[in-house]
Design a protein around this motif. Structure first.
Motif, PDB file in Angstrom:
ATOM      1  N   LYS A 743       0.834  -1.205   0.000  1.00  0.00           N
ATOM      2  CA  LYS A 743       0.000   0.000   0.000  1.00  0.00           C
ATOM      3  C   LYS A 743       0.869   1.256   0.000  1.00  0.00           C
ATOM      4  CE  LYS A 743      -3.472   2.345   2.875  1.00  0.00           C
ATOM      5  NZ  LYS A 743      -2.634   3.472   3.239  1.00  0.00           N
ATOM      6  N   GLN A 744       1.919   1.242   0.839  1.00  0.00           N
ATOM      7  CA  GLN A 744       2.813   2.396   0.893  1.00  0.00           C
ATOM      8  C   GLN A 744       3.552   2.595  -0.426  1.00  0.00           C
ATOM      9  OE1 GLN A 744       3.717   4.620   3.731  1.00  0.00           O
ATOM     10  NE2 GLN A 744       1.616   3.968   4.155  1.00  0.00           N
ATOM     11  N   LEU A 745       3.976   1.495  -1.020  1.00  0.00           N
ATOM     12  CA  LEU A 745       4.675   1.591  -2.298  1.00  0.00           C
ATOM     13  C   LEU A 745       3.749   2.138  -3.382  1.00  0.00           C
ATOM     14  CD1 LEU A 745       6.880  -1.635  -2.486  1.00  0.00           C
ATOM     15  CD2 LEU A 745       7.670   0.733  -2.613  1.00  0.00           C
ATOM     16  N   ALA A 746       2.510   1.673  -3.365  1.00  0.00           N
ATOM     17  CA  ALA A 746       1.551   2.138  -4.376  1.00  0.00           C
ATOM     18  C   ALA A 746       1.326   3.643  -4.253  1.00  0.00           C
ATOM     19  CB  ALA A 746       0.234   1.386  -4.222  1.00  0.00           C
ATOM     20  N   GLU A 747       1.152   4.111  -3.019  1.00  0.00           N
ATOM     21  CA  GLU A 747       0.962   5.547  -2.827  1.00  0.00           C
ATOM     22  C   GLU A 747       2.191   6.330  -3.293  1.00  0.00           C
ATOM     23  OE1 GLU A 747       0.033   6.045   1.249  1.00  0.00           O
ATOM     24  OE2 GLU A 747      -1.981   5.185   1.094  1.00  0.00           O
ATOM     25  N   PHE A 748       3.369   5.751  -3.052  1.00  0.00           N
ATOM     26  CA  PHE A 748       4.600   6.413  -3.489  1.00  0.00           C
ATOM     27  C   PHE A 748       4.664   6.518  -5.007  1.00  0.00           C
ATOM     28  CE2 PHE A 748       9.086   5.544  -4.846  1.00  0.00           C
ATOM     29  CZ  PHE A 748       9.579   6.817  -4.627  1.00  0.00           C
ATOM     30  N   VAL A 749       4.312   5.430  -5.700  1.00  0.00           N
ATOM     31  CA  VAL A 749       4.399   5.411  -7.156  1.00  0.00           C
ATOM     32  C   VAL A 749       3.358   6.343  -7.776  1.00  0.00           C
ATOM     33  CG1 VAL A 749       4.158   3.957  -9.215  1.00  0.00           C
ATOM     34  CG2 VAL A 749       5.382   3.099  -7.211  1.00  0.00           C
ATOM     35  N   ILE A 750       2.158   6.318  -7.215  1.00  0.00           N
ATOM     36  CA  ILE A 750       1.070   7.090  -7.813  1.00  0.00           C
ATOM     37  C   ILE A 750       1.364   8.586  -7.792  1.00  0.00           C
ATOM     38  CG2 ILE A 750      -1.342   7.773  -7.443  1.00  0.00           C
ATOM     39  CD1 ILE A 750      -1.859   4.868  -6.550  1.00  0.00           C
ATOM     40  N   GLN A 751       2.031   9.055  -6.702  1.00  0.00           N
ATOM     41  CA  GLN A 751       2.261  10.499  -6.614  1.00  0.00           C
ATOM     42  C   GLN A 751       3.429  10.981  -7.467  1.00  0.00           C
ATOM     43  OE1 GLN A 751       5.055  11.987  -4.669  1.00  0.00           O
ATOM     44  NE2 GLN A 751       5.997   9.939  -4.546  1.00  0.00           N
ATOM     45  N   LEU A 752       4.102  10.034  -8.160  1.00  0.00           N
ATOM     46  CA  LEU A 752       5.214  10.408  -9.027  1.00  0.00           C
ATOM     47  C   LEU A 752       4.695  10.932 -10.364  1.00  0.00           C
ATOM     48  CD1 LEU A 752       7.705   7.431  -8.474  1.00  0.00           C
ATOM     49  CD2 LEU A 752       7.886   9.761  -7.551  1.00  0.00           C
ATOM     50  N   PRO A 753       5.493  11.680 -11.083  1.00  0.00           N
ATOM     51  CA  PRO A 753       5.108  12.091 -12.444  1.00  0.00           C
ATOM     52  C   PRO A 753       5.085  10.882 -13.382  1.00  0.00           C
ATOM     53  CG  PRO A 753       7.363  12.748 -11.974  1.00  0.00           C
ATOM     54  CD  PRO A 753       6.785  12.275 -10.674  1.00  0.00           C
ATOM     55  N   ARG A 754       4.535  11.083 -14.586  1.00  0.00           N
ATOM     56  CA  ARG A 754       4.342   9.950 -15.511  1.00  0.00           C
ATOM     57  C   ARG A 754       5.640   9.215 -15.811  1.00  0.00           C
ATOM     58  NH1 ARG A 754       1.997  11.593 -21.165  1.00  0.00           N
ATOM     59  NH2 ARG A 754       4.086  12.499 -21.264  1.00  0.00           N
ATOM     60  N   ASP A 755       6.737   9.950 -16.046  1.00  0.00           N
ATOM     61  CA  ASP A 755       8.018   9.293 -16.334  1.00  0.00           C
ATOM     62  C   ASP A 755       8.498   8.472 -15.144  1.00  0.00           C
ATOM     63  OD1 ASP A 755       8.013  10.411 -18.822  1.00  0.00           O
ATOM     64  OD2 ASP A 755       9.339  12.091 -18.294  1.00  0.00           O
ATOM     65  N   GLY A 756       8.296   9.006 -13.959  1.00  0.00           N
ATOM     66  CA  GLY A 756       8.700   8.266 -12.767  1.00  0.00           C
ATOM     67  C   GLY A 756       7.878   7.014 -12.570  1.00  0.00           C
ATOM     68  N   GLN A 757       6.564   7.105 -12.819  1.00  0.00           N
ATOM     69  CA  GLN A 757       5.711   5.923 -12.700  1.00  0.00           C
ATOM     70  C   GLN A 757       6.153   4.829 -13.672  1.00  0.00           C
ATOM     71  OE1 GLN A 757       1.724   7.322 -13.354  1.00  0.00           O
ATOM     72  NE2 GLN A 757       1.583   8.333 -11.333  1.00  0.00           N
ATOM     73  N   ASN A 758       6.396   5.218 -14.885  1.00  0.00           N
ATOM     74  CA  ASN A 758       6.806   4.233 -15.894  1.00  0.00           C
ATOM     75  C   ASN A 758       8.132   3.567 -15.516  1.00  0.00           C
ATOM     76  OD1 ASN A 758       4.561   4.779 -17.421  1.00  0.00           O
ATOM     77  ND2 ASN A 758       5.595   6.298 -18.729  1.00  0.00           N
ATOM     78  N   ALA A 759       9.081   4.369 -15.034  1.00  0.00           N
ATOM     79  CA  ALA A 759      10.389   3.815 -14.674  1.00  0.00           C
ATOM     80  C   ALA A 759      10.256   2.808 -13.542  1.00  0.00           C
ATOM     81  CB  ALA A 759      11.343   4.947 -14.277  1.00  0.00           C
ATOM     82  N   LEU A 760       9.480   3.160 -12.496  1.00  0.00           N
ATOM     83  CA  LEU A 760       9.337   2.256 -11.354  1.00  0.00           C
ATOM     84  C   LEU A 760       8.504   1.034 -11.710  1.00  0.00           C
ATOM     85  CD1 LEU A 760      10.617   4.605  -9.814  1.00  0.00           C
ATOM     86  CD2 LEU A 760       9.059   4.101  -7.915  1.00  0.00           C
ATOM     87  N   LEU A 761       7.455   1.223 -12.514  1.00  0.00           N
ATOM     88  CA  LEU A 761       6.635   0.078 -12.906  1.00  0.00           C
ATOM     89  C   LEU A 761       7.433  -0.895 -13.754  1.00  0.00           C
ATOM     90  CD1 LEU A 761       3.244   1.841 -13.757  1.00  0.00           C
ATOM     91  CD2 LEU A 761       3.682   0.237 -11.882  1.00  0.00           C
ATOM     92  N   ASP A 762       8.237  -0.391 -14.649  1.00  0.00           N
ATOM     93  CA  ASP A 762       9.068  -1.275 -15.467  1.00  0.00           C
ATOM     94  C   ASP A 762      10.008  -2.099 -14.583  1.00  0.00           C
ATOM     95  OD1 ASP A 762       7.896  -0.436 -17.769  1.00  0.00           O
ATOM     96  OD2 ASP A 762       9.492   0.977 -18.326  1.00  0.00           O
ATOM     97  N   GLU A 763      10.586  -1.427 -13.598  1.00  0.00           N
ATOM     98  CA  GLU A 763      11.519  -2.138 -12.718  1.00  0.00           C
ATOM     99  C   GLU A 763      10.793  -3.184 -11.883  1.00  0.00           C
ATOM    100  OE1 GLU A 763      15.128  -1.129  -9.561  1.00  0.00           O
ATOM    101  OE2 GLU A 763      14.192   0.449 -10.768  1.00  0.00           O
ATOM    102  N   MET A 764       9.624  -2.845 -11.364  1.00  0.00           N
ATOM    103  CA  MET A 764       8.852  -3.806 -10.569  1.00  0.00           C
ATOM    104  C   MET A 764       8.338  -4.945 -11.434  1.00  0.00           C
ATOM    105  SD  MET A 764       6.858  -1.498  -7.704  1.00  0.00           S
ATOM    106  CE  MET A 764       6.191  -0.277  -8.838  1.00  0.00           C
ATOM    107  N   HIS A 765       7.946  -4.638 -12.649  1.00  0.00           N
ATOM    108  CA  HIS A 765       7.526  -5.703 -13.587  1.00  0.00           C
ATOM    109  C   HIS A 765       8.635  -6.731 -13.751  1.00  0.00           C
ATOM    110  CE1 HIS A 765       4.460  -2.809 -15.626  1.00  0.00           C
ATOM    111  NE2 HIS A 765       3.936  -3.436 -14.591  1.00  0.00           N
ATOM    112  N   PHE A 766       9.835  -6.224 -13.958  1.00  0.00           N
ATOM    113  CA  PHE A 766      10.966  -7.134 -14.191  1.00  0.00           C
ATOM    114  C   PHE A 766      11.239  -7.997 -12.949  1.00  0.00           C
ATOM    115  CE2 PHE A 766      15.530  -7.988 -13.840  1.00  0.00           C
ATOM    116  CZ  PHE A 766      15.741  -8.691 -15.017  1.00  0.00           C
ATOM    117  N   GLN A 767      11.238  -7.378 -11.751  1.00  0.00           N
ATOM    118  CA  GLN A 767      11.534  -8.124 -10.528  1.00  0.00           C
ATOM    119  C   GLN A 767      10.481  -9.193 -10.249  1.00  0.00           C
ATOM    120  OE1 GLN A 767      12.496  -5.972  -7.027  1.00  0.00           O
ATOM    121  NE2 GLN A 767      14.010  -4.645  -8.007  1.00  0.00           N
ATOM    122  N   VAL A 768       9.234  -8.842 -10.423  1.00  0.00           N
ATOM    123  CA  VAL A 768       8.172  -9.816 -10.166  1.00  0.00           C
ATOM    124  C   VAL A 768       8.235 -10.953 -11.184  1.00  0.00           C
ATOM    125  CG1 VAL A 768       5.664 -10.147 -10.100  1.00  0.00           C
ATOM    126  CG2 VAL A 768       6.707  -8.126  -9.036  1.00  0.00           C
ATOM    127  N   ALA A 769       8.513 -10.627 -12.415  1.00  0.00           N
ATOM    128  CA  ALA A 769       8.615 -11.663 -13.447  1.00  0.00           C
ATOM    129  C   ALA A 769       9.745 -12.631 -13.154  1.00  0.00           C
ATOM    130  CB  ALA A 769       8.796 -11.005 -14.808  1.00  0.00           C
TER     131      ALA A 769
END
Length: 825
Positions: A743-769
């Motif tokens: 929940k804390q991570l989600a709130e952190f990601v959501i408040q980032l700008p679009r470029d920041g969201q994409n960068a963090l989501l890409d990294e999390m996608h890779f780690q989870v995969a």
């Protein structure tokens, strides 16, 4: 802390010096004796010798002496010129006859110069004329009693060319001059080398014990208090040692064993004199000289003689201890100071002797108060307004014979300790441990006051202190061999381990190189702490409390007048760093209450120290404590751990990244997540603090570099490190805590700008995969899908609002984006 200079070469040299040089063939004995006195740089230096005269000046001087019309001033000037070149001057038989003819008419100033030139003739001529020697003897009865007369008669008696029938009258003349020559020596102690050399020459030819006893009895009177003799000094002791070394070496060369026995017998007999006639300087240094002669000539000494000589040394040590009393040796008479110095140098020169409790204690007091008189120098440097005087005194001590023998004297001291009884060992151990703490207190003050202002003075003081540190290390290593060896059950004393470590902590500022003795002593002490809870508690209780660390040194008027910053106190910081490095090795034995009262405040204080080594060590302490828990007060320990986490996160993140090293922070967070109970509020607070810090760091970074997200994947800055730590916690936290973290991570990601969201989501996608955690992966897939959808929704909402504002429509591609997210997972 400021970068400290490396260990000075002089300190290492001192602790590797050996005193085994064999006396070479001595031509002019008084020069060798005077060189011994000159080696003691603590004494007032003699005036520089005048330059030797030229060959033309020497020839002109001989011509003046032959000129019958030369007036007395001209003759005196010629004699002075020749006397200045005596060390390189060769006097022939005709020239000696000329000098002999001048004696009857010589003035009071010229007479000793003529005698000194005749002396040079006796010592340097390979084949002196026997008739000429007899002529010198025949006029000797008219010599005025003086050290020069004794020197000449001594050299005459030692000349192989002197007929045997003339030896006894020559020695009789010399003995008759002894008593009447004393006043001249008492008036001018600079003539002592000539006087001792004359006696040495005479001793080398003595055959009967009666004359030997008479000469030695007179020798003792030179320093006899009852006779109003000379005030003893270390330079006198060095001359006595060399004198007896020279005499004994000559007897060994000629295999005159009976003379050696007679000499040793007379030395031993003089120690039984009444206190008024007793001259401890000679009773101490004469045996040392004899023992050194045997040692340097590599001749085995008879056990009876050795015992006799060692008993003489022990007797002086006992008398010295009885004078000093039971104090540490800081308030003793000048004579006792000299005897302590002579004991250290004498035993360093002659080598180890059999154990004697008084000798052991004298060596201890000598090392602490004479060889390394740091308290004296610190007091002088802080109280004396004349900085140059303190600097000169420190430099004199660094060049003194006493300081140069520090390493060998320490070795003799350790040998005495190894053979000592338990009571004697305990006495000197306490002296050394107390000395270390005194050095710490004074060095801390001196460094704070003088650093950057009196660097030359401080550098000299640190050279002495560095050598003292080596002495403490060598001694502590010897102590650890005997009392921290579990295989030796009768000597094993685990309580000594904490005393050694405390002493090392006090001297830690002076440790500039890796020493095997230091490493071994620390290893033995730490192993003992790990097996002995009482010793561990004692060590922790010796740690300076928080109130002392943050305030100026108690009782120091100087520091009270200056503005004190605890983080700039290098000596104190070095000591605390030692504790911080040792404590993790025995943290499980530290009671919870003691850790909370004594260790935790210091740990948190130094967690914000500007020196990275100190900060890392503070984090290591926290990790060790949080990871421990195998003790009886488990519940109390858990409670304290949880309490400490809240303040730990505040202190660590408050100065991150300026001071807090990321590795220390990461290890602390990982430890608390692993070892605190699942669902602990402290873990939730830790996660909350990290997310808040990550948000703050990202905001600051974006304000400085709006394009930071384009290079996010290869970034190694503070925001990226904290984000990586948060992602790493996904696989560390308990399953009960995972929802809150997500929940804390989600709130952190959501408040980032679009470029920041994409960068963090890409990294999390890779780690989870890439994850193979079958328990967490389904939860993470669902969470990441939801987070991606929310971010897309936010993006779409932002785009729609922008389009409506400009009056245009935006095609929807949510389904395409959602399919892309699912395919990644």
């Amino acid at each position: 802390m400021a970068k400290r200079r490396p260990l000075c070469d002089s300190s290492l040299t001192i602790f590797s010096m050996q005193s085994n040089s064999r006396p070479r063939q001595i031509l002019l004995l008084e020069h060798w004796l005077r060189a011994a006195a000159a080696a003691d740089a603590s004494q007032t230096p003699s005036p520089a010798a005048a330059a030797p005269p030229s060959a033309a000046a020497i020839l002109r001087s001989w011509a003046d002496l032959r000129d019958p019309s030369a007036d007395p001033p001209r003759v005196l000037s010629a004699l002075l010129t020749l006397s200045r070149g005596r060390s390189a001057l060769h006097v022939s038989d005709p020239q000696a006859k000329l000098l002999l003819s001048l004696l009857p008419s010589s003035s009071a100033d010229a007479f000793p110069l003529v005698l000194s030139l005749l002396y040079a003739y006796l010592r340097k001529s390979s084949r002196p004329s026997p008739p000429l020697l007899l002529s010198i003897l025949s006029v000797s009865s008219s010599f005025p009693p003086s050290p020069h007369s004794i020197l000449l008669l001594g050299a005459l008696s030692a000349s192989p060319a002197l007929p045997a029938s003339a030896l006894s009258p020559c020695l009789d003349h010399l003995c008759s001059f002894l008593d009447s020559s004393l006043p001249a020596i008492f008036r001018d102690a600079d003539l002592l080398p000539e006087f001792l050399a004359g006696i040495g020459y005479a001793i080398s030819r003595l055959e009967d014990d009666a004359r030997l006893g008479k000469i030695l009895n007179f020798l003792f009177r030179i320093w006899s208090a009852e006779a109003g003799g000379l005030r003893p000094s270390l330079s006198h002791g060095l001359m006595v040692l060399r004198l007896f070394e020279w005499c004994t070496s000559g007897f060994l060369a000629s295999r005159s064993w009976s003379r050696i026995e007679s000499l040793c017998g007379e030395i031993s007999a003089n120690r039984s004199k009444s206190r008024g006639d007793f001259a401890p300087l000679l009773v101490l240094m004469a045996p040392a000289g004899v023992l050194r002669a045997f040692r340097s000539n590599r001749v085995e000494i008879d056990p009876r003689l050795r015992n006799s000589l060692e008993e003489s040394i022990g007797y002086v040590a006992e008398c010295t201890i009885s004078r000093i009393g039971n104090d540490s040796g800081s308030n003793v008479s000048d004579d006792s100071h000299v005897l302590l110095q002579c004991i250290a140098v004498g035993l360093a020169r002659c080598g180890s002797i059999s154990f004697n409790a008084s000798v052991l204690r004298c060596l201890c007091l000598s090392l602490l108060n004479e060889v390394f008189p740091l308290q004296f120098f610190f007091r002088m440097s802080l109280e004396n307004v004349n900085e140059n005087l303190a600097t000169c005194k420190a430099k004199e001590h660094l060049g003194s014979a006493l300081f140069k023998e520090a390493g060998v004297a320490t070795g003799v001291f350790c040998n005495q300790y190894a053979a000592a009884d338990e009571v004697s060992k305990a006495i000197v151990e306490n002296h050394l441990w107390d000395y270390s703490q005194e050095v710490y207190s004074n060095l801390r003050l001196a460094v704070w006051v003088h650093q950057g202002k009196s660097n030359e003075l401080l550098g000299d003081l640190e050279k002495i202190a560095e050598a003292a540190f080596l002495m403490v290390v060598v001694f502590a290593a010897e102590v650890s061999k005997h009392k921290l060896n579990s295989k030796s059950s009768h000597e094993f004393r685990p309580e000594v381990s904490s005393r050694i470590l405390v002493a090392f902590s006090c001297m830690e500022y002076l440790r500039r190189v890796r020493l095997p003795e230091y490493t071994e002593a620390v290893r033995r002490a730490v192993l003992t702490l790990q097996d002995n809870a009482d010793s561990c508690v004692s060590f922790v209780e010796s740690m300076p409390p928080y109130t002392e660390l943050t305030k100026a040194q108690a009782g120091s008027i100087i520091l009270e007048r200056m503005r004190y910053f605890w983080s700039q106190d290098e000596v104190q910081t070095s000591r605390i760093l030692f504790y911080l490095r040792v404590l993790p090795t025995c943290i499980s034995f530290v009671p919870t209450s003691l850790f909370g009262k004594r260790v935790a405040p210091t740990m948190f204080l130094y967690m914000q120290h500007p020196n990275e080594k100190v900060t890392r060590a503070s984090h290591s302490i926290f990790v060790s404590f949080v990871s421990s828990g195998k003790d009886s007060d488990q519940d109390d320990r858990v409670v304290l751990k949880e309490q400490l986490v809240f303040y730990y996160m505040q202190r660590a993140l408050q100065v991150y990244p300026r001071i807090t090293p990321f590795e220390g922070l990461a290890s602390g967070v990982a430890a608390l997540v692993r070892h605190l109970p699942a669902g602990s509020p402290a873990i939730f607070y830790c996660i909350h603090s990290l997310v808040a810090k990550a948000s703050d760091l990202c905001r600051k970074a974006m304000s400085e570099d709006p394009t930071m997200w384009k290079n996010w994947e290869g970034s190694s800055g503070p925001p990226k490190k904290v984000q990586d730590l948060l992602l790493h916690l996904i696989y560390l936290v308990d399953i009960q805590v995972l929802p809150y973290l997500l929940k804390q991570l989600a709130e952190f990601v959501i408040q980032l700008p679009r470029d920041g969201q994409n960068a963090l989501l890409d990294e999390m996608h890779f780690q989870v995969a890439e994850s193979d955690d079958v328990t967490r992966k389904p939860v993470l897939v669902s969470w990441l899908q939801s987070l991606s959808f929310i971010c897309l929704q936010k993006k779409a909402s932002s785009t729609t609002e922008a389009a409506e504002k400009h009056g245009s429509s935006v095609p929807s591609n949510d389904g395409l984006s959602w399919n892309r997210t699912s395919s990644r997972l």
